[in-house]
Scaffold this motif. Structure first.
Motif, PDB file in Angstrom:
ATOM      1  N   ASP A  81       0.975  -1.178   0.038  1.00  0.00           N
ATOM      2  CA  ASP A  81       0.003   0.041   0.062  1.00  0.00           C
ATOM      3  C   ASP A  81       0.879   1.139   0.218  1.00  0.00           C
ATOM      4  N   ASP A 137       0.151   3.918   1.590  1.00  0.00           N
ATOM      5  CA  ASP A 137      -0.202   4.987   2.782  1.00  0.00           C
ATOM      6  C   ASP A 137       0.671   4.952   4.066  1.00  0.00           C
ATOM      7  N   SER A 144       1.611   2.349   5.577  1.00  0.00           N
ATOM      8  CA  SER A 144       0.973   1.175   6.541  1.00  0.00           C
ATOM      9  C   SER A 144       1.917   0.220   6.787  1.00  0.00           C
ATOM     10  N   ARG A 191      -2.773   4.571   8.421  1.00  0.00           N
ATOM     11  CA  ARG A 191      -2.533   5.652   7.633  1.00  0.00           C
ATOM     12  C   ARG A 191      -2.854   7.003   8.733  1.00  0.00           C
TER      13      ARG A 191
HETATM   14 MG   LIG Z   1      -4.413   1.825   4.179  1.00  0.00          MG
END
Ligand SMILES: [Mg+2]
Ligand SMILES: Nc1nc2c(ncn2[C@@H]2O[C@H](COP(=O)(O)OP(=O)(O)OP(=O)(O)O)[C@@H](O)[C@H]2O)c(=O)[nH]1
Length: 244
Positions: A91, A93, A95, A206
């Motif tokens: 991902d 973001d 994370s 996030r």
């Molecule tokens: Mg996420």
């Protein structure tokens, strides 16, 4: 081993530069950003990064129907046209901490797919409200019960494929356009007798940007395990797939 990391993006302009920098400054890996015409201009941010890391960061600007699963299918096709040995997913973001990439890459030596798992040592998530932990744990238990998969975190979007395993998948066969794609891919490779491994990660929620989770996404995720076992007339356990 040549490693390519596919990062799907939708409205991640605050997060993508930090993530790309962390990956590319610390590792000899390549990155493919698959952007779905993000209204916030993530595509242009990705293009600027491609200019900063020529030949190492690539950008696909998708058009047509948007979706996480659809983006990964296009990303996989692109990746199989390169000489990458390992194809990872993460991902945008922040994370998924890039510090776990070497663990995933190492475990791919004797697995067809390695999942970065939040549930190997209890629950390893930071800044998740209790309801989110319960939802995610329930989703994984639900998937295991219906599909016969034995993996602890089949919904994780942090993973690494051996190229040969990805080549075995029939990409035209996939049903999921959105997040259920994560479970469907693990199911497919386990059904084909692939070796599925997991390494522990700590997942950080996030800080910037908004989640794209929606009711429609949840519904697709509830229905998908049933579609998979009905289409294949059985759970993966009976066919010998999955991890022991
Ligand atoms: Mg996420
Ligand atoms: N290309 C593309 N990327 C997407 C799409 N939807 C989500 N993403 C990306 O997929 C990754 C995971 O999406 P998130 O919204 O973070 O989903 P999540 O991690 O389950 O939810 P949060 O915990 O709230 O962050 C992020 O990098 C998103 O930008 C989409 O439709 N197209």
């Amino acid at each position: 081993m040549k490693v390519l990391i596919i990062i799907p993006t939708y409205n991640e302009r605050e997060n993508l530069p930090a993530l790309a920098t962390q990956i590319l400054d610390q590792h000899d890996y390549q990155v493919l950003v698959v952007d779905d015409q993000s209204p916030d201009g993530t595509g242009a941010v990705a293009d600027a990064l491609a200019a900063r890391y020529p030949g190492r960061l690539h950008v696909m600007h998708r058009t047509g129907e948007r979706g996480l699963g659809l983006s990964y299918l296009d990303g996989f096709r692109w990746a199989l046209g390169t000489d990458a040995d390992l194809i990872c997913q993460m991902d945008a973001d922040l994370s998924h901490d890039p510090r776990y990439l070497p663990d995933l890459v190492a475990a791919a030596a004797d697995h067809d797919i390695v999942l970065g798992s939040r549930y190997l040592n209890g629950v390893s998530v930071v800044n998740w409200p209790l309801r989110r932990i319960i939802l995610s744990s329930f989703a994984n238990a639900y998937v295991r019960t219906i599909t016969g998969l034995t993996t602890r975190d089949s919904t994780s979007g942090y993973r690494c494929w051996r190229r040969a395993a990805l080549e075995r998948l029939d990409l035209a066969r996939f049903l999921s356009h959105r997040y259920a794609f994560m479970v469907e891919t693990v199911f497919e490779i386990a059904r084909l007798g692939g070796r599925v491994g997991e390494v522990p990660i700590i997942f950080i929620e996030r800080r910037q940007g908004a989640s794209k989770m929606s009711g429609r996404v949840l519904l697709e995720s509830m229905v998908m395990p049933w579609r998979l076992v009905i289409r294949n007339r059985g759970r993966v356990g009976r066919r010998g797939g999955g991890t022991p």
